[in-house]
Design a protein around this motif. Structure first.
Motif, PDB file in Angstrom:
ATOM      1  N   GLY A   1      -2.834  -4.574  -2.145  1.00 16.29           N
ATOM      2  CA  GLY A   1      -2.300  -3.396  -1.474  1.00 16.29           C
ATOM      3  C   GLY A   1      -1.735  -2.367  -2.431  1.00 16.29           C
ATOM      4  N   SER A   2      -1.029  -2.812  -3.458  1.00 18.25           N
ATOM      5  CA  SER A   2      -0.437  -1.857  -4.397  1.00 18.25           C
ATOM      6  C   SER A   2      -1.504  -1.151  -5.230  1.00 18.25           C
ATOM      7  CB  SER A   2       0.577  -2.558  -5.301  1.00 18.25           C
ATOM      8  OG  SER A   2      -0.050  -3.586  -6.038  1.00 18.25           O
ATOM      9  N   MET A   3      -2.559  -1.871  -5.611  1.00 19.73           N
ATOM     10  CA  MET A   3      -3.641  -1.213  -6.357  1.00 19.73           C
ATOM     11  C   MET A   3      -4.393  -0.217  -5.476  1.00 19.73           C
ATOM     12  SD  MET A   3      -5.194  -4.023  -9.022  1.00 19.73           S
ATOM     13  CE  MET A   3      -6.158  -4.824  -7.797  1.00 19.73           C
ATOM     14  N   MET A   4      -4.610  -0.570  -4.222  1.00 23.95           N
ATOM     15  CA  MET A   4      -5.281   0.348  -3.302  1.00 23.95           C
ATOM     16  C   MET A   4      -4.418   1.589  -3.055  1.00 23.95           C
ATOM     17  SD  MET A   4      -6.877  -2.384  -0.575  1.00 23.95           S
ATOM     18  CE  MET A   4      -6.713  -1.247   0.759  1.00 23.95           C
ATOM     19  N   GLY A   5      -3.120   1.399  -2.906  1.00 24.04           N
ATOM     20  CA  GLY A   5      -2.224   2.535  -2.694  1.00 24.04           C
ATOM     21  C   GLY A   5      -2.171   3.460  -3.890  1.00 24.04           C
ATOM     22  N   ALA A   6      -2.151   2.878  -5.092  1.00 25.62           N
ATOM     23  CA  ALA A   6      -2.128   3.712  -6.298  1.00 25.62           C
ATOM     24  C   ALA A   6      -3.422   4.520  -6.422  1.00 25.62           C
ATOM     25  CB  ALA A   6      -1.924   2.839  -7.532  1.00 25.62           C
ATOM     26  N   MET A   7      -4.554   3.901  -6.128  1.00 24.81           N
ATOM     27  CA  MET A   7      -5.823   4.634  -6.199  1.00 24.81           C
ATOM     28  C   MET A   7      -5.891   5.711  -5.128  1.00 24.81           C
ATOM     29  SD  MET A   7      -8.723   1.839  -7.169  1.00 24.81           S
ATOM     30  CE  MET A   7      -8.183   0.540  -6.077  1.00 24.81           C
TER      31      MET A   7
ATOM     32  N   SER B   1       5.712  -4.256  -6.135  1.00 21.33           N
ATOM     33  CA  SER B   1       5.215  -4.968  -4.949  1.00 21.33           C
ATOM     34  C   SER B   1       5.273  -6.481  -5.138  1.00 21.33           C
ATOM     35  CB  SER B   1       3.789  -4.543  -4.639  1.00 21.33           C
ATOM     36  OG  SER B   1       3.752  -3.191  -4.281  1.00 21.33           O
ATOM     37  N   LEU B   2       4.969  -6.952  -6.342  1.00 23.07           N
ATOM     38  CA  LEU B   2       5.059  -8.389  -6.601  1.00 23.07           C
ATOM     39  C   LEU B   2       6.483  -8.889  -6.464  1.00 23.07           C
ATOM     40  CD1 LEU B   2       2.605  -8.930  -9.611  1.00 23.07           C
ATOM     41  CD2 LEU B   2       2.332  -9.738  -7.269  1.00 23.07           C
ATOM     42  N   LEU B   3       7.436  -8.120  -6.987  1.00 19.37           N
ATOM     43  CA  LEU B   3       8.846  -8.512  -6.852  1.00 19.37           C
ATOM     44  C   LEU B   3       9.276  -8.531  -5.389  1.00 19.37           C
ATOM     45  CD1 LEU B   3      10.567  -6.659  -9.829  1.00 19.37           C
ATOM     46  CD2 LEU B   3      10.403  -9.123  -9.464  1.00 19.37           C
TER      47      LEU B   3
ATOM     48  N   LEU C   1       0.835  -1.194   0.000  1.00 23.04           N
ATOM     49  CA  LEU C   1       0.000   0.000   0.000  1.00 23.04           C
ATOM     50  C   LEU C   1       0.871   1.246   0.000  1.00 23.04           C
ATOM     51  CD1 LEU C   1      -3.121   0.823   0.414  1.00 23.04           C
ATOM     52  CD2 LEU C   1      -2.383   1.291   2.738  1.00 23.04           C
ATOM     53  N   ALA C   2       1.926   1.240   0.812  1.00 18.67           N
ATOM     54  CA  ALA C   2       2.840   2.378   0.863  1.00 18.67           C
ATOM     55  C   ALA C   2       3.587   2.548  -0.454  1.00 18.67           C
ATOM     56  CB  ALA C   2       3.819   2.214   2.018  1.00 18.67           C
ATOM     57  N   ILE C   3       3.991   1.447  -1.077  1.00 21.01           N
ATOM     58  CA  ILE C   3       4.673   1.526  -2.377  1.00 21.01           C
ATOM     59  C   ILE C   3       3.744   2.130  -3.419  1.00 21.01           C
ATOM     60  CG2 ILE C   3       5.557   0.119  -4.297  1.00 21.01           C
ATOM     61  CD1 ILE C   3       6.727  -1.772  -2.164  1.00 21.01           C
ATOM     62  N   GLY C   4       2.511   1.645  -3.469  1.00 21.51           N
ATOM     63  CA  GLY C   4       1.547   2.187  -4.422  1.00 21.51           C
ATOM     64  C   GLY C   4       1.259   3.647  -4.176  1.00 21.51           C
ATOM     65  N   LEU C   5       1.158   4.030  -2.912  1.00 19.80           N
ATOM     66  CA  LEU C   5       0.884   5.420  -2.559  1.00 19.80           C
ATOM     67  C   LEU C   5       2.026   6.331  -2.985  1.00 19.80           C
ATOM     68  CD1 LEU C   5      -0.989   7.397  -1.067  1.00 19.80           C
ATOM     69  CD2 LEU C   5       0.253   6.834   1.018  1.00 19.80           C
ATOM     70  N   MET C   6       3.274   5.914  -2.718  1.00 23.42           N
ATOM     71  CA  MET C   6       4.418   6.740  -3.089  1.00 23.42           C
ATOM     72  C   MET C   6       4.524   6.901  -4.608  1.00 23.42           C
ATOM     73  SD  MET C   6       7.442   5.770  -0.433  1.00 23.42           S
ATOM     74  CE  MET C   6       7.216   4.005  -0.444  1.00 23.42           C
TER      75      MET C   6
END
Length: 158
Positions: free
Chosen positions: A60-66, A34-36, A9-14
């Motif tokens: 989490g990464s999709m939620m963070g990006a949104m 995030s997958l890696l 989530l943090a990665i997607g957000l950043m």
């Protein structure tokens, strides 16, 4: 694997904050990173843990990006700090749990194993660093002035 989802989530957000206005690119990039990370971190724990880590990182990464895309720019610092606090609390809790499990499973079980500096080293110091960074960021953004391009005076022929 709650920590994996929070870190994703943090990665997607950043990434979304950095690539503001490009939801598709930030989503794809955050999912791949995030997958890696989830794949490398979950390797020692077996295939079931790997599958769960990959699924949690995807969500989490999709939620963070949104979240990063929908977030107004004046609230990015607050949300990033919130993510840091949640992440630190999760990691500290998991480390404490692992320490207790290791003490119980030791050859002679170690009972009443106390870690007097656990709270200070893993919780108080990171929170203080986040608070200092927030304070410095707030002072930095308070000194910036919005420049109105129409307020400039041009020297012209009078």
């Amino acid at each position: 694997m709650a920590v994996g989802m929070i870190s994703s989530l943090a990665i997607g957000l950043m990434i979304a904050i950095l690539l503001q206005g490009q939801l598709a690119v930030s989503t794809i990039l955050s999912v791949l990173i995030s997958l890696l990370a989830a794949w490398f971190i979950s390797q020692p724990f077996g295939s079931l843990a790997m599958i769960e880590a990959l699924a949690a990182s995807l969500m989490g990464s999709m939620m963070g990006a949104m979240l990063g895309e929908m977030l107004p720019s004046k609230h990015t610092t607050l949300v990033m700090i919130s993510m840091d606090v949640i992440y630190l609390f999760s990691v500290s809790s998991i480390l404490a749990f692992i320490g207790k499990e290791a003490a119980v499973k030791a050859d002679p079980p170690i009972l009443n194993r106390s870690q007097p500096y656990f709270f200070v080293l893993r919780i108080v110091i990171p929170f203080l660093l986040i608070a200092i960074a927030t304070f410095l960021d707030q002072n930095h953004t308070d000194t910036k002035q919005d420049i109105d391009p129409h307020a400039h005076h041009h020297m012209g022929s009078e």
